[in-house]
Enzyme design. Sequence first.
Site, PDB file in Angstrom:
ATOM      1  N   ASP A  14       0.941  -1.129   0.110  1.00  8.71           N
ATOM      2  CA  ASP A  14       0.039   0.103   0.015  1.00  8.71           C
ATOM      3  C   ASP A  14       0.961   1.136  -0.084  1.00  8.71           C
ATOM      4  O   ASP A  14       1.796   1.423   1.002  1.00  8.71           O
ATOM      5  CB  ASP A  14      -0.815  -0.120   1.255  1.00  8.71           C
ATOM      6  CG  ASP A  14      -2.043   1.174   1.233  1.00  8.71           C
ATOM      7  OD1 ASP A  14      -3.290   0.728   1.494  1.00  8.71           O
ATOM      8  OD2 ASP A  14      -1.719   2.272   1.100  1.00  8.71           O
ATOM      9  N   ASP A 110      -3.414   2.177  -5.262  1.00  8.78           N
ATOM     10  CA  ASP A 110      -2.335   2.174  -4.675  1.00  8.78           C
ATOM     11  C   ASP A 110      -2.202   0.998  -3.768  1.00  8.78           C
ATOM     12  O   ASP A 110      -1.297   1.009  -3.010  1.00  8.78           O
ATOM     13  CB  ASP A 110      -2.320   3.552  -3.696  1.00  8.78           C
ATOM     14  CG  ASP A 110      -2.768   3.320  -2.266  1.00  8.78           C
ATOM     15  OD1 ASP A 110      -3.980   2.784  -2.065  1.00  8.78           O
ATOM     16  OD2 ASP A 110      -2.236   3.881  -1.368  1.00  8.78           O
ATOM     17  N   GLU A 111      -2.804   0.099  -3.873  1.00  7.72           N
ATOM     18  CA  GLU A 111      -2.813  -1.109  -2.939  1.00  7.72           C
ATOM     19  C   GLU A 111      -3.110  -2.447  -3.831  1.00  7.72           C
ATOM     20  O   GLU A 111      -3.959  -2.563  -4.665  1.00  7.72           O
ATOM     21  CB  GLU A 111      -4.101  -0.701  -2.041  1.00  7.72           C
ATOM     22  CG  GLU A 111      -4.142  -1.692  -1.087  1.00  7.72           C
ATOM     23  CD  GLU A 111      -5.416  -1.677  -0.340  1.00  7.72           C
ATOM     24  OE1 GLU A 111      -5.908  -2.324   0.643  1.00  7.72           O
ATOM     25  OE2 GLU A 111      -5.831  -0.391  -0.423  1.00  7.72           O
TER      26      GLU A 111
HETATM   27  N1  DCP Z   1      -8.764   8.203  -1.286  1.00  7.27           N
HETATM   28  C1  DCP Z   1      -9.954   9.174  -1.444  1.00  7.27           C
HETATM   29  N2  DCP Z   1     -10.676   9.251  -0.615  1.00  7.27           N
HETATM   30  C2  DCP Z   1     -10.538   8.491   0.720  1.00  7.27           C
HETATM   31  C3  DCP Z   1      -9.725   7.382   1.115  1.00  7.27           C
HETATM   32  C4  DCP Z   1      -8.669   7.536  -0.227  1.00  7.27           C
HETATM   33  O1  DCP Z   1      -9.664   9.587  -2.366  1.00  7.27           O
HETATM   34  N3  DCP Z   1     -11.713   8.533   1.504  1.00  7.27           N
HETATM   35  C5  DCP Z   1      -7.451   7.990  -2.287  1.00  7.27           C
HETATM   36  C6  DCP Z   1      -6.489   9.174  -1.869  1.00  7.27           C
HETATM   37  C7  DCP Z   1      -5.281   8.355  -1.397  1.00  7.27           C
HETATM   38  C8  DCP Z   1      -5.435   7.135  -1.978  1.00  7.27           C
HETATM   39  O2  DCP Z   1      -7.032   6.789  -2.184  1.00  7.27           O
HETATM   40  O3  DCP Z   1      -4.088   8.634  -1.832  1.00  7.27           O
HETATM   41  C9  DCP Z   1      -5.185   5.561  -1.308  1.00  7.27           C
HETATM   42  O4  DCP Z   1      -6.137   5.653  -0.124  1.00  7.27           O
HETATM   43  P1  DCP Z   1      -5.232   4.943   1.327  1.00  7.27           P
HETATM   44  O5  DCP Z   1      -6.360   4.715   2.385  1.00  7.27           O
HETATM   45  O6  DCP Z   1      -4.239   4.171   0.849  1.00  7.27           O
HETATM   46  O7  DCP Z   1      -4.323   6.549   1.981  1.00  7.27           O
HETATM   47  P2  DCP Z   1      -3.177   6.897   1.357  1.00  7.27           P
HETATM   48  O8  DCP Z   1      -2.468   6.161   0.564  1.00  7.27           O
HETATM   49  O9  DCP Z   1      -3.471   8.310   1.187  1.00  7.27           O
HETATM   50  O10 DCP Z   1      -2.568   6.961   2.710  1.00  7.27           O
HETATM   51  P3  DCP Z   1      -1.726   5.672   3.886  1.00  7.27           P
HETATM   52  O11 DCP Z   1      -0.466   6.164   3.845  1.00  7.27           O
HETATM   53  O12 DCP Z   1      -2.390   5.856   4.895  1.00  7.27           O
HETATM   54  O13 DCP Z   1      -1.902   4.517   3.045  1.00  7.27           O
HETATM   55 MG    MG Z   2      -2.205   4.202   0.943  1.00 10.28          MG
END
Ligand code: DCP
Ligand code: MG
Length: 365
Positions: A14, A110-111
């Site tokens: 992730d 991203d995952e």
């Molecule tokens: N995303 C979004 N709205 C949300 C959750 C996520 O648009 N409510 C998008 C933005 C994030 C991406 O999806 O960058 C990936 O979600 P993640 O939950 O993996 O969060 P992040 O990658 O941003 O942070 P982390 O380091 O916690 O994985």
């Molecule tokens: Mg993420």
Amino acid sequence: MAATEYTRKIIHIDMDAFYASVEQRDNPEYAGKAIVVGGSPEGRGGVVATASYEARKFGIRSAMSSKIALQLCPHIIFIRPRFAVYKEVSNKIREIFSRYTDLIEPLSLDEAYLDVTHDKQGIGSALEIAKRIRQAISGELQLTASAGVSVNKFVAKIASDMNKPNGLTFIGPSAIEKFMEELPVEKFFGVGKVRAEKMKAKGLHKGADLKKLSLDEMLSHFGKPGQFYYHIVRGIDDRQVQPHRETKSVGAEDTFLYDLVHIEEMNAELDKIAKLVHDRLQRHDLKGRTLTLKIKYSDFRVITRNRSFANPINDLETIETSAMQLLLSTDPEGKPTRLLGISLSNFGEPMPKKAKKQDDQLSLF
Ligand code: DCP
Ligand code: MG
């Protein structure tokens, strides 16, 4: 009893603060700064898609309103999302994965889960593969990813989150039993905060407590998913990594510990479920044309109601109001309700012209 034999090697990867990290990479003036992607500073509403780790120190999180983000951190920088760029980076990450295995199951941009039981390069060690993938992502894309390495999907996913950002966590076969016993109940799938509190009130705090319950007791606590939890706390999760899974629907549902009878409480729960669905749609970068409401009554009778839209939707307001309208169409007051669920589907081609005439009409079945 013979110890469970683990035969698979699973990695869950992730990206860290994905959209925000891409923006910090491409705009060096944002590096090290508290930024959010999505939302706007003008108080016109809109929610934060994600926050840089610097912004998270102020308590800013995904799905938070811009207004609150601004209150928490007045100097926060709002950035307009560039979805095409994130998609391109996502493709590059997948290309890196494909150097080691073809068994890749993306969960969002991203995952992904990777099954590296038989890796293409004959490396043999899942931990080593995870290291190389993280190195490649950092070296070639100037981004960081966190990885969890274990024997099944469930543990790999939890592990990837344990040392974020830029973390690598390995939970090997000999560590699984203790890991599951120590795992707090809120880490189990579908156990929301409210339910976790209620479980704790019953003395169920962590995996070890769940393990004491018989299969029948698990089923009465959780409904059908109880069977899954029963096996999971014993380290058994046979779900395969599914490489070409097409997303047909995105949804969320919740089984309540007590039946809901009043429309106000149903609306409140529906609101929470709508937020989860909205969140998942954002992550998958999907919009759907059909919204389905699922209701299970205390006698286990299940009904669904759906509604179709002319244009695909994924905004929270439409999800919330449509789900509530559908609920109202069932005359819910006073009907003991065990479960509510919302899903969005029909992501494919635009609707044929003929069908469009009936758009926005409730279809009852
Ligand atoms: N995303 C979004 N709205 C949300 C959750 C996520 O648009 N409510 C998008 C933005 C994030 C991406 O999806 O960058 C990936 O979600 P993640 O939950 O993996 O969060 P992040 O990658 O941003 O942070 P982390 O380091 O916690 O994985
Ligand atoms: Mg993420």
